[in-house]
Enzyme design. Structure first.
Site, PDB file in Angstrom:
ATOM      1  N   ASP A  67      31.992  11.050  -0.402  1.00 18.72           N
ATOM      2  CA  ASP A  67      31.105  11.731  -0.638  1.00 18.72           C
ATOM      3  C   ASP A  67      30.396  11.492  -1.925  1.00 18.72           C
ATOM      4  O   ASP A  67      31.005  10.694  -2.729  1.00 18.72           O
ATOM      5  CB  ASP A  67      30.883  12.997  -0.358  1.00 18.72           C
ATOM      6  CG  ASP A  67      32.057  14.034  -1.536  1.00 18.72           C
ATOM      7  OD1 ASP A  67      32.687  13.417  -2.240  1.00 18.72           O
ATOM      8  OD2 ASP A  67      32.328  14.952  -1.023  1.00 18.72           O
ATOM      9  N   ASN A 132      34.312  27.283  -0.725  1.00 16.23           N
ATOM     10  CA  ASN A 132      33.772  27.748   0.625  1.00 16.23           C
ATOM     11  C   ASN A 132      34.193  27.048   1.937  1.00 16.23           C
ATOM     12  O   ASN A 132      33.644  27.109   2.877  1.00 16.23           O
ATOM     13  CB  ASN A 132      32.117  27.699   0.446  1.00 16.23           C
ATOM     14  CG  ASN A 132      31.708  26.211   0.358  1.00 16.23           C
ATOM     15  OD1 ASN A 132      32.299  25.314   0.494  1.00 16.23           O
ATOM     16  ND2 ASN A 132      30.538  26.011   0.118  1.00 16.23           N
ATOM     17  N   HIS A 134      34.302  23.753   2.390  1.00 16.20           N
ATOM     18  CA  HIS A 134      33.607  22.598   2.613  1.00 16.20           C
ATOM     19  C   HIS A 134      34.814  21.293   2.577  1.00 16.20           C
ATOM     20  O   HIS A 134      35.632  21.346   1.663  1.00 16.20           O
ATOM     21  CB  HIS A 134      32.654  22.127   1.824  1.00 16.20           C
ATOM     22  CG  HIS A 134      32.608  21.599   0.407  1.00 16.20           C
ATOM     23  ND1 HIS A 134      31.726  22.295  -0.523  1.00 16.20           N
ATOM     24  CD2 HIS A 134      33.698  21.094  -0.069  1.00 16.20           C
ATOM     25  CE1 HIS A 134      32.217  21.814  -1.593  1.00 16.20           C
ATOM     26  NE2 HIS A 134      33.210  21.110  -1.577  1.00 16.20           N
ATOM     27  N   GLU A 139      29.053  21.544   4.352  1.00 12.85           N
ATOM     28  CA  GLU A 139      28.942  22.665   3.870  1.00 12.85           C
ATOM     29  C   GLU A 139      29.327  23.916   5.162  1.00 12.85           C
ATOM     30  O   GLU A 139      29.189  23.075   6.313  1.00 12.85           O
ATOM     31  CB  GLU A 139      27.848  22.930   3.373  1.00 12.85           C
ATOM     32  CG  GLU A 139      27.632  22.393   1.746  1.00 12.85           C
ATOM     33  CD  GLU A 139      28.290  22.893   0.711  1.00 12.85           C
ATOM     34  OE1 GLU A 139      29.344  23.236   0.814  1.00 12.85           O
ATOM     35  OE2 GLU A 139      27.926  22.793  -0.423  1.00 12.85           O
TER      36      GLU A 139
HETATM   37  C1  GLP Z   1      33.725  18.962  -4.119  1.00 13.69           C
HETATM   38  C2  GLP Z   1      33.825  17.487  -3.257  1.00 13.69           C
HETATM   39  C3  GLP Z   1      35.079  17.539  -2.385  1.00 13.69           C
HETATM   40  C4  GLP Z   1      36.155  17.949  -3.135  1.00 13.69           C
HETATM   41  C5  GLP Z   1      35.851  19.390  -3.100  1.00 13.69           C
HETATM   42  C6  GLP Z   1      37.105  20.275  -3.999  1.00 13.69           C
HETATM   43  O1  GLP Z   1      32.815  19.616  -4.277  1.00 13.69           O
HETATM   44  N1  GLP Z   1      32.588  17.328  -2.634  1.00 13.69           N
HETATM   45  O2  GLP Z   1      35.217  16.204  -1.823  1.00 13.69           O
HETATM   46  O3  GLP Z   1      37.362  17.641  -2.339  1.00 13.69           O
HETATM   47  O4  GLP Z   1      34.942  19.696  -3.553  1.00 13.69           O
HETATM   48  O5  GLP Z   1      36.871  19.842  -5.414  1.00 13.69           O
HETATM   49  P1  GLP Z   1      37.989  20.338  -6.494  1.00 13.69           P
HETATM   50  O6  GLP Z   1      39.101  19.489  -6.159  1.00 13.69           O
HETATM   51  O7  GLP Z   1      37.220  20.037  -7.802  1.00 13.69           O
HETATM   52  O8  GLP Z   1      38.173  21.666  -6.411  1.00 13.69           O
END
Ligand code: GLP
Length: 245
Positions: A67, A132, A134, A139
């Site tokens: 992403d 949340n 995702h 989302e």
């Molecule tokens: C982010 C990314 C995801 C990621 C997730 C967890 O917003 N879009 O690809 O895996 O949320 O992030 P983190 O590892 O910083 O908690």
């Protein structure tokens, strides 16, 4: 779903690196899907360490990033591209011709899907999970059939990622592989660390399959491993929480 519970973040990172290294040993032409986020930092560091110390090679592998924020160029410090460039791509022997990024300034979701298909599909998809639920930037409410597309971020996701942006506002939109795209991967490994992820991990792993919890879509896939540290596993049922390795 197979749930692996490690003692701490470093253990989780080593376990995830073991999966990647094992997959590369079995298939040097591995096609990888790669996320960003704080959860993945240790895994990439461990892969780089093994590349340097133990000759782990990515020379024949192909990568697709999961992403990207819309509007961010490749050099923006908070872009997913820069994160992956700095933490993995420039640190190992990946062949640039086989490194694929979603372009935050000129995204072409159809071309990206075709590139994934042209590579033979994703063999191993690594994932984090948002607070949340995702996966990627899919989302809550995202269709389980969704493909790579532009999406609007929730306030919760923007807040959770604000620390990457300093004083700048977090973009309101992103481009992400879809849940349908992710589910077509041969094998999926989702990582989570810390108590703040415990409730959503339990919902994703043990709750109903529900678009309100995008990661619950993974229950429909036949080869998913969830790698957790103890804190992230703390809301799972006793049976799961006492499992190890
Ligand atoms: C982010 C990314 C995801 C990621 C997730 C967890 O917003 N879009 O690809 O895996 O949320 O992030 P983190 O590892 O910083 O908690």
């Amino acid at each position: 779903m197979r749930v692996v519970i490690e003692d701490d973040y470093d253990g989780m990172s080593r376990a995830a690196a073991d999966v990647v290294a094992g997959a590369l040993a079995a298939e040097p032409r591995l096609v990888l899907g790669l996320p960003t986020g704080a959860t993945m930092v240790g895994t990439y560091a461990e892969l780089v360490r093994r590349h340097r110390a133990a000759g782990l090679s990515f020379a024949r592998a192909t990568t697709f990033n999961l992403d990207e924020y819309l509007g961010l160029g490749p050099d923006h410090p908070a872009s997913c591209r820069r994160y992956l460039e700095e933490r993995l791509v420039r640190q190992v022997d990946l062949d640039r011709a086989r490194v694929h990024f979603l372009d935050g300034r000129a995204p072409d979701p159809v071309a990206y899907e075709l590139a994934i298909a042209g590579a033979g599909g994703i063999d191993l998809m690594l994932l984090g999970i948002g607070g949340n639920g995702h996966i990627g930037f899919n989302e809550p409410g995202s269709s389980f059939g969704s493909r790579t597309r532009q999406v609007t971020l929730t306030g919760q996701s923007r807040e959770a990622n604000a620390h990457w942006f300093g004083a700048e506002p977090v973009p309101g939109r992103a481009v992400t592989m879809g849940i349908g795209t992710i589910l077509e991967s041969d094998r999926i490994v989702l990582l989570a660390s810390g108590a703040a992820k415990a409730a959503i991990v339990a919902a994703a792993v043990e709750g109903p399959v529900d678009p309100a919890v995008p990661a619950s879509a993974l229950q429909m896939h036949t080869d998913v491993t969830i790698v957790l540290d103890r804190d992230a596993a703390s809301a799972l049922s006793g049976e799961r929480a006492s499992a190890s390795g």
